[in-house]
Write a protein that holds these residues in place. Sequence first.
Motif, PDB file in Angstrom:
ATOM      1  N   ASP A   1       1.526   3.430  -7.734  1.00 21.47           N
ATOM      2  CA  ASP A   1       0.796   2.583  -6.581  1.00 21.47           C
ATOM      3  C   ASP A   1       0.053   1.620  -7.209  1.00 21.47           C
ATOM      4  O   ASP A   1      -1.059   1.926  -7.778  1.00 21.47           O
ATOM      5  CB  ASP A   1       0.036   3.534  -5.602  1.00 21.47           C
ATOM      6  CG  ASP A   1      -0.281   2.856  -4.539  1.00 21.47           C
ATOM      7  OD1 ASP A   1       0.333   1.623  -4.030  1.00 21.47           O
ATOM      8  OD2 ASP A   1      -1.377   3.003  -3.947  1.00 21.47           O
TER       9      ASP A   1
ATOM     10  N   GLU B   1       5.874   0.718  -6.735  1.00 19.47           N
ATOM     11  CA  GLU B   1       5.911   0.061  -5.662  1.00 19.47           C
ATOM     12  C   GLU B   1       6.019  -1.514  -5.457  1.00 19.47           C
ATOM     13  O   GLU B   1       5.414  -1.837  -6.332  1.00 19.47           O
ATOM     14  CB  GLU B   1       4.455   0.293  -4.793  1.00 19.47           C
ATOM     15  CG  GLU B   1       4.547  -0.337  -3.382  1.00 19.47           C
ATOM     16  CD  GLU B   1       3.192   0.096  -2.422  1.00 19.47           C
ATOM     17  OE1 GLU B   1       3.429   1.141  -2.039  1.00 19.47           O
ATOM     18  OE2 GLU B   1       2.610  -0.781  -2.511  1.00 19.47           O
TER      19      GLU B   1
ATOM     20  N   PRO C   1       7.253  -0.435   0.226  1.00 17.92           N
ATOM     21  CA  PRO C   1       6.549   0.643   1.025  1.00 17.92           C
ATOM     22  C   PRO C   1       7.271   1.096   2.146  1.00 17.92           C
ATOM     23  O   PRO C   1       7.102   2.605   2.360  1.00 17.92           O
ATOM     24  CB  PRO C   1       5.184  -0.324   1.435  1.00 17.92           C
ATOM     25  CG  PRO C   1       5.129  -1.198   0.381  1.00 17.92           C
ATOM     26  CD  PRO C   1       6.627  -1.619   0.192  1.00 17.92           C
TER      27      PRO C   1
ATOM     28  N   ASP D   1      -4.447   6.180  -2.763  1.00 14.25           N
ATOM     29  CA  ASP D   1      -3.578   5.724  -4.111  1.00 14.25           C
ATOM     30  C   ASP D   1      -3.013   6.810  -4.808  1.00 14.25           C
ATOM     31  O   ASP D   1      -1.963   6.803  -5.296  1.00 14.25           O
ATOM     32  CB  ASP D   1      -4.290   4.881  -4.953  1.00 14.25           C
ATOM     33  CG  ASP D   1      -5.306   3.740  -4.315  1.00 14.25           C
ATOM     34  OD1 ASP D   1      -4.836   2.707  -3.793  1.00 14.25           O
ATOM     35  OD2 ASP D   1      -6.657   4.304  -3.786  1.00 14.25           O
TER      36      ASP D   1
ATOM     37  N   ASP E   1      -0.061   8.012  -2.561  1.00  9.46           N
ATOM     38  CA  ASP E   1       0.901   6.945  -2.626  1.00  9.46           C
ATOM     39  C   ASP E   1       1.884   7.018  -3.785  1.00  9.46           C
ATOM     40  O   ASP E   1       3.067   6.795  -3.800  1.00  9.46           O
ATOM     41  CB  ASP E   1       0.432   5.529  -2.358  1.00  9.46           C
ATOM     42  CG  ASP E   1      -0.136   5.383  -0.753  1.00  9.46           C
ATOM     43  OD1 ASP E   1       0.138   6.117  -0.029  1.00  9.46           O
ATOM     44  OD2 ASP E   1      -0.797   4.241  -0.797  1.00  9.46           O
ATOM     45  N   ALA E   2       1.148   7.434  -4.930  1.00 11.60           N
ATOM     46  CA  ALA E   2       2.060   7.415  -6.372  1.00 11.60           C
ATOM     47  C   ALA E   2       2.738   8.460  -6.256  1.00 11.60           C
ATOM     48  O   ALA E   2       3.978   8.643  -6.682  1.00 11.60           O
ATOM     49  CB  ALA E   2       0.941   7.509  -7.364  1.00 11.60           C
TER      50      ALA E   2
ATOM     51  N   LEU F   1       5.838   7.653  -4.016  1.00 14.37           N
ATOM     52  CA  LEU F   1       6.681   6.977  -4.801  1.00 14.37           C
ATOM     53  C   LEU F   1       7.635   7.793  -5.605  1.00 14.37           C
ATOM     54  O   LEU F   1       8.626   7.725  -5.805  1.00 14.37           O
ATOM     55  CB  LEU F   1       5.917   5.862  -5.660  1.00 14.37           C
ATOM     56  CG  LEU F   1       5.636   4.625  -5.047  1.00 14.37           C
ATOM     57  CD1 LEU F   1       4.448   4.066  -5.421  1.00 14.37           C
ATOM     58  CD2 LEU F   1       6.866   3.718  -4.865  1.00 14.37           C
TER      59      LEU F   1
END
Length: 185
Positions: free
Chosen positions: A7, A68, A105, A141, A144-145, A148
Amino acid sequence: MRVLGVDPGLTRCGVGVVDGGAGKPPRLVHVDVVRTPADHDIAVRLLQVAEEVEAMMDTYKPDVVAVERVFSQQNVRTVMGTAQAAGVVALAAARRHIPVAWHTPSEVKAAVSGNGSADKAQVTTMVTRLLRLDTRPKPADAADALALAICHLWRSPMQAKLAALTPTAPRRRTAPPAPAVRVAR
């Protein structure tokens, strides 16, 4: 398959490593957030992001890096920093001959939560459940990583099948380059 999810960001760059494959639930390998001081020179901050992500690539040896895809935001400065961080990550992967996959996203949110407009709390909750974690990854973050990486684990087999079924477009013939003209001096 081992996926390193990123991210991107200059102040906080989430990095998560997840293992998984067909019929296997995703498994957390590592998660971290690279932080850089906002008052430092951008070049120095990008170098720090690159060095820390490169160290993770060398340690965890991912098969692919999922990043991302940067979308426009209200703050141009934030977009620039995010795009620059994504660029140094892609460069680090290319130097190691690791393929880079880009996910939007909404693709990531839909993959992990079933809702392409899920909020950060929903994504974090689903990442926690999918990876069977005792605690929620923080900050967002980091979650989010990981999202992904999970997204890529789940989307890549279908993308590969679609690519195999899709005929490649015939190459267009192009005119030969014009001869070089030298100017006498």
